[in-house]
Structure formats: C-alpha cells, structure tokens
Design a protein around this motif. Structure first.
Motif, PDB file in Angstrom:
ATOM      1  N   ASP A 264      19.808 -22.697  63.662  1.00  0.00           N
ATOM      2  CA  ASP A 264      19.032 -21.336  61.734  1.00  0.00           C
ATOM      3  C   ASP A 264      18.465 -20.069  62.740  1.00  0.00           C
ATOM      4  O   ASP A 264      17.389 -19.761  63.248  1.00  0.00           O
ATOM      5  CB  ASP A 264      17.626 -22.155  61.051  1.00  0.00           C
TER       6      ASP A 264
ATOM      7  N   ARG B  21       8.188 -29.571  58.059  1.00  0.00           N
ATOM      8  CA  ARG B  21       8.720 -29.260  57.102  1.00  0.00           C
ATOM      9  C   ARG B  21      10.618 -30.333  57.102  1.00  0.00           C
ATOM     10  O   ARG B  21      11.197 -30.815  56.899  1.00  0.00           O
ATOM     11  CB  ARG B  21       9.664 -28.676  55.940  1.00  0.00           C
ATOM     12  N   CYS B  22      10.997 -29.336  58.385  1.00  0.00           N
ATOM     13  CA  CYS B  22      12.386 -29.689  58.616  1.00  0.00           C
ATOM     14  C   CYS B  22      11.988 -31.340  59.912  1.00  0.00           C
ATOM     15  O   CYS B  22      13.191 -31.710  60.305  1.00  0.00           O
ATOM     16  CB  CYS B  22      12.766 -29.091  59.442  1.00  0.00           C
ATOM     17  N   GLN B  23      11.050 -31.504  59.965  1.00  0.00           N
ATOM     18  CA  GLN B  23      10.937 -32.619  60.960  1.00  0.00           C
ATOM     19  C   GLN B  23      11.643 -32.196  62.323  1.00  0.00           C
ATOM     20  O   GLN B  23      12.163 -32.999  62.736  1.00  0.00           O
ATOM     21  CB  GLN B  23      11.339 -33.734  60.580  1.00  0.00           C
ATOM     22  N   TRP B  24      11.337 -30.894  63.113  1.00  0.00           N
ATOM     23  CA  TRP B  24      12.178 -30.947  64.303  1.00  0.00           C
ATOM     24  C   TRP B  24      11.568 -31.254  65.681  1.00  0.00           C
ATOM     25  O   TRP B  24      11.544 -30.217  66.688  1.00  0.00           O
ATOM     26  CB  TRP B  24      12.309 -29.398  63.980  1.00  0.00           C
TER      27      TRP B  24
ATOM     28  N   LYS C 109      13.427 -33.798  69.851  1.00  0.00           N
ATOM     29  CA  LYS C 109      11.998 -33.600  68.380  1.00  0.00           C
ATOM     30  C   LYS C 109      10.941 -33.293  69.510  1.00  0.00           C
ATOM     31  O   LYS C 109       9.986 -32.488  69.909  1.00  0.00           O
ATOM     32  CB  LYS C 109      12.288 -34.228  67.487  1.00  0.00           C
TER      33      LYS C 109
ATOM     34  N   PHE D  13      14.117 -22.649  66.487  1.00  0.00           N
ATOM     35  CA  PHE D  13      15.383 -22.750  65.244  1.00  0.00           C
ATOM     36  C   PHE D  13      16.609 -21.960  65.693  1.00  0.00           C
ATOM     37  O   PHE D  13      17.267 -22.898  65.000  1.00  0.00           O
ATOM     38  CB  PHE D  13      14.067 -21.736  64.512  1.00  0.00           C
TER      39      PHE D  13
ATOM     40  N   LYS E 134       7.073 -24.660  58.093  1.00  0.00           N
ATOM     41  CA  LYS E 134       8.774 -24.907  58.209  1.00  0.00           C
ATOM     42  C   LYS E 134       9.439 -26.090  59.498  1.00  0.00           C
ATOM     43  O   LYS E 134      10.115 -26.701  58.747  1.00  0.00           O
ATOM     44  CB  LYS E 134       9.617 -23.059  58.433  1.00  0.00           C
ATOM     45  N   LEU E 135       8.438 -25.472  60.161  1.00  0.00           N
ATOM     46  CA  LEU E 135       9.199 -26.561  61.072  1.00  0.00           C
ATOM     47  C   LEU E 135       8.447 -28.236  61.128  1.00  0.00           C
ATOM     48  O   LEU E 135       9.528 -28.693  61.040  1.00  0.00           O
ATOM     49  CB  LEU E 135       8.214 -26.361  62.808  1.00  0.00           C
TER      50      LEU E 135
ATOM     51  N   THR F  76       6.179 -20.065  59.814  1.00  0.00           N
ATOM     52  CA  THR F  76       6.628 -20.799  60.673  1.00  0.00           C
ATOM     53  C   THR F  76       6.645 -22.099  61.269  1.00  0.00           C
ATOM     54  O   THR F  76       7.732 -23.363  61.013  1.00  0.00           O
ATOM     55  CB  THR F  76       7.405 -19.768  61.988  1.00  0.00           C
TER      56      THR F  76
ATOM     57  N   HIS G 149      18.612 -25.138  66.373  1.00  0.00           N
ATOM     58  CA  HIS G 149      18.910 -25.613  65.315  1.00  0.00           C
ATOM     59  C   HIS G 149      20.436 -25.269  64.463  1.00  0.00           C
ATOM     60  O   HIS G 149      20.656 -25.522  63.333  1.00  0.00           O
ATOM     61  CB  HIS G 149      17.852 -26.315  64.783  1.00  0.00           C
TER      62      HIS G 149
ATOM     63  N   GLN H 157      19.071 -36.436  68.490  1.00  0.00           N
ATOM     64  CA  GLN H 157      17.723 -36.207  67.685  1.00  0.00           C
ATOM     65  C   GLN H 157      16.636 -36.561  67.840  1.00  0.00           C
ATOM     66  O   GLN H 157      15.547 -35.664  67.888  1.00  0.00           O
ATOM     67  CB  GLN H 157      18.225 -36.626  66.549  1.00  0.00           C
TER      68      GLN H 157
END
Length: 448
Positions: free
Chosen positions: A159, A217-220, A88, A154, A214-215, A211, A157, A84
């Motif tokens: 999405d 917030r997803c902590q990607w 990232k 996205f 959102k990225l 975008t 992952h 993971q």
C-alpha cells in the motif's frame, strides 16, 4: 516493433510505480523548503542557525531510513512466506524498538548540542537561536520517525497510496501552521524560529493519529509473542539494517563536513547553503521516488535471472533521470534570481543562493545517475559495491572538489567544486554499472 512496445510497457509501469511516491516526496520535501522560506523572513541569523541543524537532522533520518528498509524487507519476506502472524509481530516490533532507538538518539543530540554545533562552526549568536529551536525540532523528528516506520509497514503490504496521502496532508497542515506559529496572529507575536518545529510536530501528530487508526483497522500489528519475535528477528534485522544505515549515515557526515567548510565563509553563505540544501532534495523528488520504486522490481528480475530486462530497466531509469534532472536544472538555473528571491528575504542571501543554483542544479543530472545505481545495489546482489560507490561519491568526488574550490576561489569556487564533484560521481557510477551489467552472472556471483 516488439522492442518498442516492450520499452513502452516498461515506461508505463515505471510511471505507475513511481508517481505516488513522487507526489509524497514532493509534499514532504516541499514543506521543509517552506519552513526555510518562512524562516528566511526572520533574518539571516535564524536561517543560518537552522542550517547548522540540518546535518544532525539528517543523521536521525539516516538511521530511521536504514531501520525502515530492514523492517520492510522482513515483513515482505514474512508475507511472501505466508507468515501473516509474524508479519504483524514485526510491525509492532519496529514501532516500539524504532521509536525507542530514535528517542535515545534525540536525547543524546539534545544533551550534546553545544559541543556538536560548536564543532560545526556555529558562533554564540547561532547557538542562542539553536538552543530555543533544537528541543522542539528533535521532538518533531521523533514523531516523524514513528510516522515513517508506519509508512514502512504500509509499503511492505503493498500500500503506497496511504503513505502518499499522509505525506500530502502533513505538508498542507505544516504549510497552514508555519506562518501562524512563526510570526503569530492578532496580538500574539508567535514563537519565531521554534514555531517552525512546533508546526511540523503538530502536522506529524495528525499524521500519526490517522495512520495509526488505519493500521489498527487493517489489523497489521499485534503484541502477541512480541518478545519471542524480537529474539528471533534481531539477527536478520541487524544484517539488513546495519549496511543500510551505514550508507544512509554517510550523507549526513558529508553534510557536516560541508557545512563546516561553508561556515568559514560567513553567516550569509551558511544561510544560502541551507536553502540550497532544501532546494536540492526537492528538485531530486523524481529520483528519490525511483530509488523507492525500482529496487523491488529489479529484485524480482534478479531472482528470475532476467538480466535482459534489468539492463532495459536501468537504461530507461537512467535516461529518465538525466533528461528530467538536466531539463529541470537548466530551467532553475535560468530562473535563479527569481527562485532565490522567492526563497530568501535578504538580498545578500539571494545573491549567494542564485550562484549556487546556477552551478549546482544542472549537475544533479549526474547525481541522479549515481543515486539510482547505488539504490539498485542491494536488489542486484552487490551491496558492498553500492556502499563503496556511495562513499566514493561523497569523500572522493564531492567533498575534495568542494574544499579545493572554496580554498582557491571562495564562494564561486565552492559552488563550482560541488558541481564538478557531482559530475565525477555520476560518471563513476555509469562506468561501474556498465561494467557490472556487461558481465552480470560473474558480478552477481561475486561477494558484495
């Protein structure tokens, strides 16, 4: 009965995986066609000038798509291996490195604009419009590349809904701003041709903000140890990105050669060709969506050695491609005068565009077959064959037929030649696929 049920399940799954991307592709390509339709209202010269920029814009898109394919593959593998933290780091790395690469390319294309567009056949009138348009267009292309790299993260992952929603939102913003920026409002006369590029830049900027939020917030994505990750990942990244970019760069090169041939016929023909190019990509939206949704599925089957399902899936995909594209192509060919009238304001451009639609749109059924076979190449273990097929489609089938037709019969010959080239490419792809799938294990074990 069991075989029928299995086919039905495959069709349902194909539909579920394809429709979100089809909507996104429709929205993305739709606003590009809207751009050209509004610009057509400015006159033939501005529309011809924009048409000259398409091949170089496709060059940027080809590089960004090749990089996106590579990073999505690396992130997916990292996630599959349970890494993971590495996923990232890779996300941050592609946004930084990809943005830098596209920025350098954009600056180079801006500095070399005059010799490049003269090489493509642009005259002084077209160059006057291009000088005002090319800077903001390159800026919007850079923003679009950054947004595309975020979409790749996205998709890696799993999405696909977020990219689809952002494509639709960006298209709606562009649609609203195009007439305002191009033609003005109230006492303001607008920016004319550059207004189309600025509208796109604003639309992409909004997409980037949403975008990116959102990225986060997803902590990607993370900047931790990104330098070490760059050292570790540049070789596998290059190994995937290089052949993908080569394949993606061949269509822009072919587009440059095609527009050079069209330029010899006049500005009206260049303008009509530009509109037809936009209509081509829009009409192929289902095929383009399947080229995104099919490879992961085929790859899983390939890894499991399930060649029976691969054959069923490819037969289903090709059947959908032929039926859909042929039906759409014939419908648009019958409605070509009205379609051309909706897209072009100049009666001469309308006439030339209608001719292109009648000849070329039905031939996209064969082109769709070739595109699907090429996209399946990496997933099925023959990337070299896929790259060679893509080269053959453009430089053995399409361009020679286009040039020969134009030399012998002018504009009508050019349109007919392009259609014949697409048919030959589709037939070649079908023969190659049939040969490979008839001996799957031998072909899969072969190099490329």
């Amino acid at each position: 009965m069991a075989a029928v049920m299995q086919q039905r399940e495959l069709a349902i799954t194909l539909w579920r995986q394809t429709w979100p991307m089809a909507i996104g592709v429709l929205a993305l390509l739709g606003f590009q066609l809207v751009d050209s339709a509004f610009i057509a209202r400015l006159g033939t010269a501005p529309l011809a000038a924009q048409s000259f920029t398409f091949p170089l814009s496709f060059l940027i898109i080809g590089i960004q798509v090749g990089m996106g394919i590579a990073i999505a593959a690396l992130i997916s593998r990292a996630l599959g291996a349970g890494e993971q933290a590495r996923a990232k780091r890779l996300s941050s790395l592609v946004l930084i490195a990809g943005g830098a690469v596209i920025a350098v390319l954009a600056v180079a294309l801006w500095l070399l604009q005059v010799p490049l567009f003269q090489l493509l056949g642009a005259d002084e009138t077209a160059l006057t419009y291009i000088r005002a348009y090319w800077g903001p267009q390159l800026f919007s292309a850079w923003l679009g590349a950054l947004l595309y790299f975020m979409y790749s993260v996205f998709r890696a992952h799993g999405d696909t809904r977020m990219p689809g929603k952002m494509m639709v939102l960006s298209s709606l913003i562009n649609l609203a701003l195009d007439p305002l920026f191009i033609f003005g409002v109230g006492g303001w006369e607008g920016w004319g041709l550059p207004g189309a590029a600025w509208a796109t830049a604003v639309a992409f900027s909004v997409g980037l903000l949403l975008t990116g939020a959102k990225l986060r917030r997803c902590q990607w994505a993370t900047m931790d140890d990104i330098g070490q990750e760059a050292v570790r990942s540049w070789r596998p990244f290059t190994g995937i990105a290089a052949p993908a970019m080569v394949s993606q760069l061949m269509p822009p090169l072919a587009a440059m050669l095609a527009i050079a041939a069209v330029a010899g016929l006049g500005d009206t023909q260049v303008a009509a060709w530009g509109l037809a190019s936009r209509l081509e990509t829009l009409s192929l939206m289902v095929i383009l969506a399947m080229t995104m949704s099919l490879p992961p599925w085929l790859g899983r089957c390939y890894g499991a050695g399930d060649w029976g399902q691969i054959q069923q899936l490819m037969r289903l995909a090709l059947k959908v491609a032929v039926i859909w594209q042929l039906s759409l192509g014939v419908l648009l060919a019958l409605a070509s005068p009205w379609v051309a009238m909706a897209l072009a304001g100049n009666p001469e451009v309308q006439s030339e565009l209608a001719l292109l639609i009648r000849f070329m749109l039905p031939s996209y059924a064969a082109l769709g077959v070739c595109m699907l076979v090429v996209s399946a190449g990496n997933a099925l273990g023959w990337p070299l064959r896929a790259m060679l097929l893509s080269s053959a489609r453009l430089f053995i089938c399409y361009l020679p037929c286009l040039w020969l037709g134009a030399a012998l019969f002018g504009w009508t010959g050019l349109a007919a030649g392009a259609a014949i080239g697409n048919l030959l490419a589709g037939l070649t792809a079908w023969v190659l696929l049939k040969r490979i799938l008839s001996r799957p294990h031998r072909q899969a074990g072969a190099s490329g």
